[in-house]
Design a protein around this motif. Structure first.
Motif, PDB file in Angstrom:
ATOM      1  N   ARG A 143      56.641  46.997  49.003  1.00 50.41           N
ATOM      2  CA  ARG A 143      56.272  46.510  47.680  1.00 50.41           C
ATOM      3  C   ARG A 143      57.393  45.632  47.160  1.00 50.41           C
ATOM      4  O   ARG A 143      58.477  45.595  47.751  1.00 50.41           O
ATOM      5  CB  ARG A 143      56.032  47.689  46.725  1.00 50.41           C
ATOM      6  CG  ARG A 143      54.876  48.590  47.146  1.00 50.41           C
ATOM      7  CD  ARG A 143      54.819  49.844  46.304  1.00 50.41           C
ATOM      8  NE  ARG A 143      54.489  49.561  44.920  1.00 50.41           N
ATOM      9  CZ  ARG A 143      53.254  49.452  44.465  1.00 50.41           C
ATOM     10  NH1 ARG A 143      52.231  49.609  45.285  1.00 50.41           N
ATOM     11  NH2 ARG A 143      53.027  49.215  43.195  1.00 50.41           N
ATOM     12  N   VAL A 188      41.602  50.642  48.286  1.00 52.93           N
ATOM     13  CA  VAL A 188      43.016  50.349  48.030  1.00 52.93           C
ATOM     14  C   VAL A 188      43.741  51.582  47.513  1.00 52.93           C
ATOM     15  O   VAL A 188      43.153  52.490  46.936  1.00 52.93           O
ATOM     16  CB  VAL A 188      43.173  49.199  47.006  1.00 52.93           C
ATOM     17  CG1 VAL A 188      42.610  47.916  47.553  1.00 52.93           C
ATOM     18  CG2 VAL A 188      42.524  49.562  45.674  1.00 52.93           C
ATOM     19  N   THR A 190      46.504  52.047  44.852  1.00 51.41           N
ATOM     20  CA  THR A 190      47.163  51.279  43.792  1.00 51.41           C
ATOM     21  C   THR A 190      48.587  51.741  43.531  1.00 51.41           C
ATOM     22  O   THR A 190      49.350  51.039  42.878  1.00 51.41           O
ATOM     23  CB  THR A 190      46.355  51.384  42.485  1.00 51.41           C
ATOM     24  OG1 THR A 190      46.199  52.772  42.130  1.00 51.41           O
ATOM     25  CG2 THR A 190      44.982  50.752  42.654  1.00 51.41           C
ATOM     26  N   LYS A 191      48.969  52.914  44.018  1.00 49.06           N
ATOM     27  CA  LYS A 191      50.313  53.440  43.752  1.00 49.06           C
ATOM     28  C   LYS A 191      51.320  53.018  44.818  1.00 49.06           C
ATOM     29  O   LYS A 191      52.426  52.603  44.496  1.00 49.06           O
ATOM     30  CB  LYS A 191      50.271  54.964  43.659  1.00 49.06           C
ATOM     31  CG  LYS A 191      49.509  55.487  42.447  1.00 49.06           C
ATOM     32  CD  LYS A 191      49.571  57.008  42.386  1.00 49.06           C
ATOM     33  CE  LYS A 191      48.836  57.521  41.151  1.00 49.06           C
ATOM     34  NZ  LYS A 191      48.877  59.011  41.079  1.00 49.06           N
ATOM     35  N   THR A 194      49.875  47.986  49.516  1.00 46.17           N
ATOM     36  CA  THR A 194      50.384  46.612  49.476  1.00 46.17           C
ATOM     37  C   THR A 194      49.304  45.596  49.123  1.00 46.17           C
ATOM     38  O   THR A 194      49.572  44.394  49.118  1.00 46.17           O
ATOM     39  CB  THR A 194      50.963  46.235  50.860  1.00 46.17           C
ATOM     40  OG1 THR A 194      49.922  46.348  51.842  1.00 46.17           O
ATOM     41  CG2 THR A 194      52.110  47.159  51.240  1.00 46.17           C
ATOM     42  N   THR A 195      48.099  46.069  48.818  1.00 46.81           N
ATOM     43  CA  THR A 195      46.961  45.165  48.615  1.00 46.81           C
ATOM     44  C   THR A 195      46.611  45.047  47.145  1.00 46.81           C
ATOM     45  O   THR A 195      46.345  46.059  46.480  1.00 46.81           O
ATOM     46  CB  THR A 195      45.733  45.673  49.388  1.00 46.81           C
ATOM     47  OG1 THR A 195      46.092  45.858  50.765  1.00 46.81           O
ATOM     48  CG2 THR A 195      44.588  44.681  49.296  1.00 46.81           C
ATOM     49  N   THR A 196      46.617  43.825  46.624  1.00 42.22           N
ATOM     50  CA  THR A 196      46.263  43.550  45.236  1.00 42.22           C
ATOM     51  C   THR A 196      45.279  42.382  45.191  1.00 42.22           C
ATOM     52  O   THR A 196      45.176  41.599  46.155  1.00 42.22           O
ATOM     53  CB  THR A 196      47.507  43.185  44.407  1.00 42.22           C
ATOM     54  OG1 THR A 196      48.034  41.923  44.878  1.00 42.22           O
ATOM     55  CG2 THR A 196      48.589  44.257  44.523  1.00 42.22           C
ATOM     56  N   PRO A 197      44.563  42.199  44.083  1.00 37.01           N
ATOM     57  CA  PRO A 197      43.620  41.072  43.975  1.00 37.01           C
ATOM     58  C   PRO A 197      44.288  39.718  44.133  1.00 37.01           C
ATOM     59  O   PRO A 197      43.647  38.745  44.551  1.00 37.01           O
ATOM     60  CB  PRO A 197      43.038  41.244  42.568  1.00 37.01           C
ATOM     61  CG  PRO A 197      43.210  42.696  42.256  1.00 37.01           C
ATOM     62  CD  PRO A 197      44.494  43.094  42.912  1.00 37.01           C
ATOM     63  N   ASP A 198      45.592  39.633  43.812  1.00 36.25           N
ATOM     64  CA  ASP A 198      46.295  38.354  43.870  1.00 36.25           C
ATOM     65  C   ASP A 198      46.414  37.793  45.286  1.00 36.25           C
ATOM     66  O   ASP A 198      46.792  36.629  45.465  1.00 36.25           O
ATOM     67  CB  ASP A 198      47.700  38.500  43.276  1.00 36.25           C
ATOM     68  CG  ASP A 198      47.659  38.826  41.797  1.00 36.25           C
ATOM     69  OD1 ASP A 198      46.640  38.503  41.153  1.00 36.25           O
ATOM     70  OD2 ASP A 198      48.633  39.409  41.283  1.00 36.25           O
ATOM     71  N   ARG A 205      37.647  36.769  46.154  1.00 39.18           N
ATOM     72  CA  ARG A 205      38.124  38.152  46.108  1.00 39.18           C
ATOM     73  C   ARG A 205      37.022  39.140  46.488  1.00 39.18           C
ATOM     74  O   ARG A 205      35.869  38.980  46.089  1.00 39.18           O
ATOM     75  CB  ARG A 205      38.631  38.489  44.700  1.00 39.18           C
ATOM     76  CG  ARG A 205      39.972  37.844  44.396  1.00 39.18           C
ATOM     77  CD  ARG A 205      40.420  38.118  42.979  1.00 39.18           C
ATOM     78  NE  ARG A 205      41.664  37.408  42.701  1.00 39.18           N
ATOM     79  CZ  ARG A 205      42.227  37.327  41.508  1.00 39.18           C
ATOM     80  NH1 ARG A 205      41.634  37.899  40.463  1.00 39.18           N
ATOM     81  NH2 ARG A 205      43.353  36.672  41.350  1.00 39.18           N
ATOM     82  N   PHE A 208      36.788  45.585  44.656  1.00 42.00           N
ATOM     83  CA  PHE A 208      37.660  46.743  44.822  1.00 42.00           C
ATOM     84  C   PHE A 208      36.821  47.988  44.556  1.00 42.00           C
ATOM     85  O   PHE A 208      36.612  48.405  43.423  1.00 42.00           O
ATOM     86  CB  PHE A 208      38.863  46.641  43.891  1.00 42.00           C
ATOM     87  CG  PHE A 208      39.928  45.724  44.433  1.00 42.00           C
ATOM     88  CD1 PHE A 208      41.171  46.214  44.795  1.00 42.00           C
ATOM     89  CD2 PHE A 208      39.676  44.373  44.622  1.00 42.00           C
ATOM     90  CE1 PHE A 208      42.150  45.370  45.324  1.00 42.00           C
ATOM     91  CE2 PHE A 208      40.639  43.524  45.143  1.00 42.00           C
ATOM     92  CZ  PHE A 208      41.879  44.026  45.491  1.00 42.00           C
ATOM     93  N   GLU A 211      39.579  53.602  44.962  1.00 41.81           N
ATOM     94  CA  GLU A 211      41.020  53.796  44.927  1.00 41.81           C
ATOM     95  C   GLU A 211      41.350  55.128  45.581  1.00 41.81           C
ATOM     96  O   GLU A 211      40.690  56.130  45.334  1.00 41.81           O
ATOM     97  CB  GLU A 211      41.547  53.767  43.492  1.00 41.81           C
ATOM     98  CG  GLU A 211      41.439  52.402  42.834  1.00 41.81           C
ATOM     99  CD  GLU A 211      42.100  52.374  41.463  1.00 41.81           C
ATOM    100  OE1 GLU A 211      42.751  53.376  41.107  1.00 41.81           O
ATOM    101  OE2 GLU A 211      41.958  51.362  40.767  1.00 41.81           O
TER     102      GLU A 211
END
Length: 283
Positions: A143, A188, A190-191, A194-198, A205, A208, A211
Motif C-alpha cells: 500500500r 476487494v 478495502t483494509k 491493493t485494489t481501488t477504483p482509481d 471500472r 465492486f 468486500e
C-alpha cells in the motif's frame, strides 16, 4: 500502586477473549484474580478501561488505546528476554502474502547469513499486518507508504494478477487486460488490499461487488462465483486453491512492495532484512 507487565498482560487477555471468564482461562488463573488485577490497574491510572457486562467485557476508548500500546510493550519485553537469553527473533508480518516466489529464498538466505536471529513470518491482519498493534517487528505491505508512526522502504515491484473461477471464460486466456474488467463484478479487501477504483478509467471500472477482510474470504468468494479479484502476484504464488485460476494483467501498473517498521527502530536486523529483500526483488 505501581503497575506491572502482569497488569498489561491481563488487559490484553481480556481484549482478546472478550470476557473476564475467558481471559482467566487463557491466563490459567481465576476470574477473581483477573478482576482484581484489572481493578488495580484502573485505580492506578484513574480511568475506566473495561465495561463489565453480564456476559462480556467491552473496552472503553481508553482501554482500546491501552491495549494497542500494551501489545507493543509486551512484545518489547519478550524481545528483551529472548535477547538476554541469547535467542533473538525478528518477526516479519504480512496480511495476504509474504514475498511471493522470494519467500523460500529469503528464509534460506536469512538462516545462512543470520543464524543467531530467527526470522519468523507472521500472518497478521489490517493494513500493516499487526505492526500497529506491536505484534511484529516489521511488516511487508503493498500500500502507499505510511507516515507518522512508521518508516518504510521500497524493496521491490510485483505484477498484478487476477484470480477467477476455473470455469470462467477467462480460463482459456494467457493474459487479461484492464479493459476486460469493465462490467465484471470485483471482490476487494478495502483494509489491506491493493485494489481501488482509481486503477481504472471511470468509464471502464468494474462493479465492486463484495468486500472481504482476508485472503481466505477473497478466495472463498471467487470459488463461489461471486466475482473476480485483483491482487499482487505474490498472492498467486502463496495461495493456490482448487477452483481458482490466476492470470497476469498485462497492462496493469505494478504493485509496490514495502518493508515497514516503527519509526526510530531501524535496527541492524531490519537493515539486513531490507538489504536481502531488495536484492531478491532486483535479481
Amino acid at each position: 500502586m505501581a503497575w506491572e507487565l502482569r497488569h498489561i498482560r491481563t488487559l490484553v487477555a481480556i481484549a482478546e477473549a472478550g470476557s473476564l471468564t475467558d481471559a482467566a482461562i487463557s491466563l490459567g488463573i481465576s476470574q477473581a484474580q483477573v478482576s482484581r488485577t484489572l481493578k488495580s490497574l484502573e485505580e492506578a491510572w484513574g480511568v475506566l478501561l473495561v465495561r463489565r457486562l453480564s456476559r462480556e467485557a467491552v473496552l472503553t476508548t481508553q482501554g482500546q488505546q491501552a491495549v494497542l500500546r500494551g501489545r507493543h510493550l509486551l512484545a518489547q519485553a519478550e524481545q528483551m528476554e529472548t535477547a538476554a537469553r541469547g535467542h533473538q527473533t525478528l518477526r516479519l508480518g504480512y496480511s495476504w502474502a509474504a514475498v511471493g516466489r522470494h519467500t523460500r529464498a529469503l528464509q534460506r538466505t536469512w538462516s545462512e547469513q543470520q543464524p543467531e536471529i530467527q526470522l519468523a513470518l507472521v500472518r497478521g491482519s489490517g493494513p500493516f499486518a499487526g505492526l500497529a498493534e506491536g505484534l511484529v517487528d516489521a511488516a511487508i505491505v503493498r500500500r502507499p507508504a505510511p507516515t507518522g508512526r512508521f518508516d518504510s522502504a521500497l524493496v521491490g515491484l510485483e505484477r498484478r494478477v487476477t484470480g477467477f473461477p476455473a470455469e470462467d471464460s477467462w480460463a482459456g486466456r494467457r493474459r487479461v487486460r484492464m479493459a476486460d474488467f469493465s462490467g465484471r463484478r470485483l471482490i476487494v479487501d478495502t483494509k489491506a488490499g491493493t485494489t481501488t477504483p482509481d486503477l481504472w478509467p471511470e468509464d471502464l471500472r468494474p462493479t465492486f461487488a463484495a468486500e472481504v477482510d482476508s485472503v481466505d474470504a477473497w478466495l472463498d468468494a471467487i470459488t463461489a462465483g461471486t466475482g473476480v479479484g485483483v491482487s499482487a502476484e505474490a498472492t498467486a504464488h502463496q495461495h493456490q486453491r482448487a477452483g481458482v485460476l490466476y492470470r497476469v494483467i498485462s497492462d496493469a501498473p505494478p504493485v509496490e512492495v514495502r518493508l515497514v517498521w516503527h519509526r526510530g527502530e531501524h535496527t541492524p536486523a531490519i537493515a539486513e532484512l531490507r538489504r536481502m529483500l531488495t536484492e531478491l526483488y532486483s535479481a
